[in-house]
Design a protein around this motif. Structure first.
Motif, PDB file in Angstrom:
ATOM      1  N   PRO A 185      25.423  83.941  57.290  1.00  0.00           N
ATOM      2  CA  PRO A 185      26.513  83.218  56.631  1.00  0.00           C
ATOM      3  C   PRO A 185      27.420  82.545  57.661  1.00  0.00           C
ATOM      4  CG  PRO A 185      26.299  85.456  55.770  1.00  0.00           C
ATOM      5  CD  PRO A 185      25.432  85.372  56.982  1.00  0.00           C
ATOM      6  N   LEU A 186      28.109  81.493  57.237  1.00  0.00           N
ATOM      7  CA  LEU A 186      28.982  80.761  58.156  1.00  0.00           C
ATOM      8  C   LEU A 186      30.057  81.669  58.747  1.00  0.00           C
ATOM      9  CD1 LEU A 186      29.901  78.140  59.481  1.00  0.00           C
ATOM     10  CD2 LEU A 186      31.158  77.589  57.380  1.00  0.00           C
ATOM     11  N   ALA A 187      30.650  82.531  57.928  1.00  0.00           N
ATOM     12  CA  ALA A 187      31.707  83.424  58.433  1.00  0.00           C
ATOM     13  C   ALA A 187      31.180  84.328  59.547  1.00  0.00           C
ATOM     14  CB  ALA A 187      32.281  84.273  57.295  1.00  0.00           C
ATOM     15  N   THR A 188      29.928  84.778  59.425  1.00  0.00           N
ATOM     16  CA  THR A 188      29.339  85.637  60.456  1.00  0.00           C
ATOM     17  C   THR A 188      29.147  84.861  61.755  1.00  0.00           C
ATOM     18  OG1 THR A 188      28.192  86.923  58.760  1.00  0.00           O
ATOM     19  CG2 THR A 188      27.375  87.107  61.023  1.00  0.00           C
ATOM     20  N   LEU A 189      28.705  83.610  61.633  1.00  0.00           N
ATOM     21  CA  LEU A 189      28.519  82.788  62.833  1.00  0.00           C
ATOM     22  C   LEU A 189      29.848  82.478  63.507  1.00  0.00           C
ATOM     23  CD1 LEU A 189      25.769  80.297  61.647  1.00  0.00           C
ATOM     24  CD2 LEU A 189      25.539  82.104  63.360  1.00  0.00           C
ATOM     25  N   ILE A 190      30.880  82.234  62.722  1.00  0.00           N
ATOM     26  CA  ILE A 190      32.202  81.991  63.306  1.00  0.00           C
ATOM     27  C   ILE A 190      32.685  83.231  64.043  1.00  0.00           C
ATOM     28  CG2 ILE A 190      34.640  81.612  62.735  1.00  0.00           C
ATOM     29  CD1 ILE A 190      33.714  79.658  60.583  1.00  0.00           C
ATOM     30  N   THR A 191      32.479  84.396  63.442  1.00  0.00           N
ATOM     31  CA  THR A 191      32.850  85.648  64.110  1.00  0.00           C
ATOM     32  C   THR A 191      32.135  85.786  65.445  1.00  0.00           C
ATOM     33  OG1 THR A 191      33.250  86.787  62.006  1.00  0.00           O
ATOM     34  CG2 THR A 191      32.790  88.166  63.922  1.00  0.00           C
ATOM     35  N   GLU A 192      30.823  85.538  65.434  1.00  0.00           N
ATOM     36  CA  GLU A 192      30.042  85.650  66.670  1.00  0.00           C
ATOM     37  C   GLU A 192      30.505  84.648  67.724  1.00  0.00           C
ATOM     38  OE1 GLU A 192      25.434  84.976  68.131  1.00  0.00           O
ATOM     39  OE2 GLU A 192      25.811  85.550  66.045  1.00  0.00           O
ATOM     40  N   ALA A 193      30.789  83.423  67.296  1.00  0.00           N
ATOM     41  CA  ALA A 193      31.222  82.391  68.247  1.00  0.00           C
ATOM     42  C   ALA A 193      32.540  82.771  68.910  1.00  0.00           C
ATOM     43  CB  ALA A 193      31.358  81.052  67.525  1.00  0.00           C
ATOM     44  N   LEU A 194      33.481  83.258  68.124  1.00  0.00           N
ATOM     45  CA  LEU A 194      34.791  83.617  68.688  1.00  0.00           C
ATOM     46  C   LEU A 194      34.687  84.878  69.536  1.00  0.00           C
ATOM     47  CD1 LEU A 194      37.042  82.747  65.633  1.00  0.00           C
ATOM     48  CD2 LEU A 194      37.023  81.608  67.842  1.00  0.00           C
ATOM     49  N   GLU A 195      33.785  85.801  69.175  1.00  0.00           N
ATOM     50  CA  GLU A 195      33.594  86.993  70.009  1.00  0.00           C
ATOM     51  C   GLU A 195      33.014  86.618  71.365  1.00  0.00           C
ATOM     52  OE1 GLU A 195      31.209  89.598  67.659  1.00  0.00           O
ATOM     53  OE2 GLU A 195      32.941  90.484  66.624  1.00  0.00           O
ATOM     54  N   GLN A 196      32.031  85.715  71.360  1.00  0.00           N
ATOM     55  CA  GLN A 196      31.468  85.271  72.636  1.00  0.00           C
ATOM     56  C   GLN A 196      32.517  84.561  73.478  1.00  0.00           C
ATOM     57  OE1 GLN A 196      27.643  83.362  72.806  1.00  0.00           O
ATOM     58  NE2 GLN A 196      26.926  84.358  70.938  1.00  0.00           N
ATOM     59  N   LEU A 197      33.346  83.762  72.830  1.00  0.00           N
ATOM     60  CA  LEU A 197      34.428  83.077  73.552  1.00  0.00           C
ATOM     61  C   LEU A 197      35.377  84.096  74.164  1.00  0.00           C
ATOM     62  CD1 LEU A 197      35.615  80.232  74.135  1.00  0.00           C
ATOM     63  CD2 LEU A 197      36.990  80.511  72.063  1.00  0.00           C
ATOM     64  N   GLY A 198      35.717  85.125  73.403  1.00  0.00           N
ATOM     65  CA  GLY A 198      36.627  86.160  73.890  1.00  0.00           C
ATOM     66  C   GLY A 198      36.055  86.949  75.051  1.00  0.00           C
ATOM     67  N   ARG A 199      34.725  87.047  75.120  1.00  0.00           N
ATOM     68  CA  ARG A 199      34.089  87.763  76.234  1.00  0.00           C
ATOM     69  C   ARG A 199      33.887  86.861  77.441  1.00  0.00           C
ATOM     70  NH1 ARG A 199      30.684  89.742  71.986  1.00  0.00           N
ATOM     71  NH2 ARG A 199      28.959  88.420  72.710  1.00  0.00           N
ATOM     72  N   GLY A 200      34.342  85.625  77.356  1.00  0.00           N
ATOM     73  CA  GLY A 200      34.205  84.714  78.492  1.00  0.00           C
ATOM     74  C   GLY A 200      32.893  83.993  78.543  1.00  0.00           C
ATOM     75  N   LEU A 201      32.220  83.906  77.374  1.00  0.00           N
ATOM     76  CA  LEU A 201      30.938  83.203  77.276  1.00  0.00           C
ATOM     77  C   LEU A 201      29.917  83.715  78.297  1.00  0.00           C
ATOM     78  CD1 LEU A 201      32.103  79.515  76.669  1.00  0.00           C
ATOM     79  CD2 LEU A 201      31.306  81.181  74.989  1.00  0.00           C
ATOM     80  N   PRO A 202      29.589  85.013  78.232  1.00  0.00           N
ATOM     81  CA  PRO A 202      28.593  85.537  79.179  1.00  0.00           C
ATOM     82  C   PRO A 202      27.242  84.895  78.939  1.00  0.00           C
ATOM     83  CG  PRO A 202      29.009  87.116  77.420  1.00  0.00           C
ATOM     84  CD  PRO A 202      30.027  86.022  77.267  1.00  0.00           C
ATOM     85  N   GLN A 203      26.474  84.728  79.988  1.00  0.00           N
ATOM     86  CA  GLN A 203      25.155  84.119  79.854  1.00  0.00           C
ATOM     87  C   GLN A 203      24.232  85.042  79.047  1.00  0.00           C
ATOM     88  OE1 GLN A 203      23.597  82.433  83.461  1.00  0.00           O
ATOM     89  NE2 GLN A 203      21.471  82.719  82.812  1.00  0.00           N
ATOM     90  N   PRO A 204      23.503  84.474  78.051  1.00  0.00           N
ATOM     91  CA  PRO A 204      22.595  85.329  77.241  1.00  0.00           C
ATOM     92  C   PRO A 204      21.520  85.956  78.115  1.00  0.00           C
ATOM     93  CG  PRO A 204      22.930  83.171  76.212  1.00  0.00           C
ATOM     94  CD  PRO A 204      23.527  83.083  77.592  1.00  0.00           C
ATOM     95  N   ARG A 205      21.104  87.152  77.730  1.00  0.00           N
ATOM     96  CA  ARG A 205      20.058  87.874  78.484  1.00  0.00           C
ATOM     97  C   ARG A 205      18.797  87.952  77.641  1.00  0.00           C
ATOM     98  NH1 ARG A 205      23.274  92.937  81.333  1.00  0.00           N
ATOM     99  NH2 ARG A 205      24.786  91.677  82.485  1.00  0.00           N
TER     100      ARG A 205
END
Length: 205
Positions: A185-205
C-alpha cells in the motif's frame, strides 16, 4: 433564529463551498483521464457538478488549476497530526507518523494523487500548476517544522531541508506505487521511504 443556528451557519456554508471545490476538481480529473486533456472544457466540468461556469471561476482560474487542485483537508490533517506528535519525538519520525496517520483514506483516493502526478509529467501545461501546489504544501510544512523545532522558517536552513527531503521521499514512494513496482500500500511505502531517509539512506545490501 437561535444563537446556535447563527453560529453553525458559517460552518455549514464553508463545508458546502469545500464540497463544491472538491467535486469540481474530481470532475476535471475524471474527465481528463476518460477523454484526454484536450477534450476537457470548463463548461463540461461545471455541467458535471451542476454549477454555472461563473461558479467554476469562483473556485479556479482555469481547468489546469482545477485538475491539479488538492483538497485542503489532506494538508490540514497532516499538519494537525504533526502538531499532535510528542514533543520529544525526532522530527522525521514525527513526520512519518503524521503523514501515515493522516492517510486514513482508501487507495482509491490515493490514486487521485498518483493520477495528478502522472498527468503533470505527461502534459507540459499542467506541470507548473502541480509544482505550484507542491510549493504551497512545502511552505506549510516548513512553518510547522520550524514551530516544532524552534527554528526560523525564513532564515534557518533546517526546516526547509527537512520539508523538502520528506516531500522527496513521499514522491519516490508515489512513483514506485504508481508504476506497480511494489504490491505494498502507498502508506507502507511512504513509511519505508521516510524510515530510510531517517537512517541516512544506507546503501542496500
Amino acid at each position: 433564529m437561535t444563537s446556535s443556528a447563527t453560529d453553525s451557519a458559517p460552518g455549514l456554508r464553508e463545508r458546502k463551498k469545500r464540497a463544491t471545490r472538491i467535486a469540481l476538481s474530481r470532475a476535471a480529473l475524471r474527465q481528463t483521464l476518460e477523454h484526454g486533456w484536450d477534450k476537457v472544457t470548463v463548461e463540461g466540468i461545471a455541467a458535471e457538478v451542476d454549477v454555472s461556469v461563473r461558479t467554476f471561476f469562483n473556485y479556479f482560474s482555469s481547468k489546469e488549476e482545477a485538475v491539479m487542485a488538492d483538497t485542503e483537508e489532506h494538508l490540514e490533517r497532516v499538519l494537525a497530526a504533526l502538531r499532535a506528535r510528542p514533543a520529544d519525538e525526532p522530527i522525521l519520525v514525527a513526520m512519518r507518523n503524521a503523514l501515515v496517520g493522516a492517510m486514513d483514506f482508501p487507495d482509491d483516493e490515493a490514486r487521485e494523487w498518483v493520477d495528478q502526478f502522472r498527468l503533470a509529467k505527461r502534459e507540459p501545461s499542467l506541470l507548473p500548476y502541480f509544482i505550484a501546489r507542491q510549493e504551497v504544501v512545502e511552505e506549510h510544512l516548513v512553518a510547522a517544522i520550524a514551530d516544532r523545532t524552534g527554528t526560523d522558517a525564513e532564515h534557518d536552513l533546517y526546516p526547509t531541508l527537512v520539508a523538502t527531503a520528506a516531500s522527496g521521499a513521499v514522491k519516490a514512494a508515489m512513483r514506485t506505487w504508481s508504476t506497480r513496482r511494489s504490491p505494498l500500500p502507498l502508506a507502507t511505502l511512504i513509511t519505508e521511504a521516510l524510515e530510510q531517509l531517517g537512517r541516512g539512506l544506507p546503501q542496500p545490501r
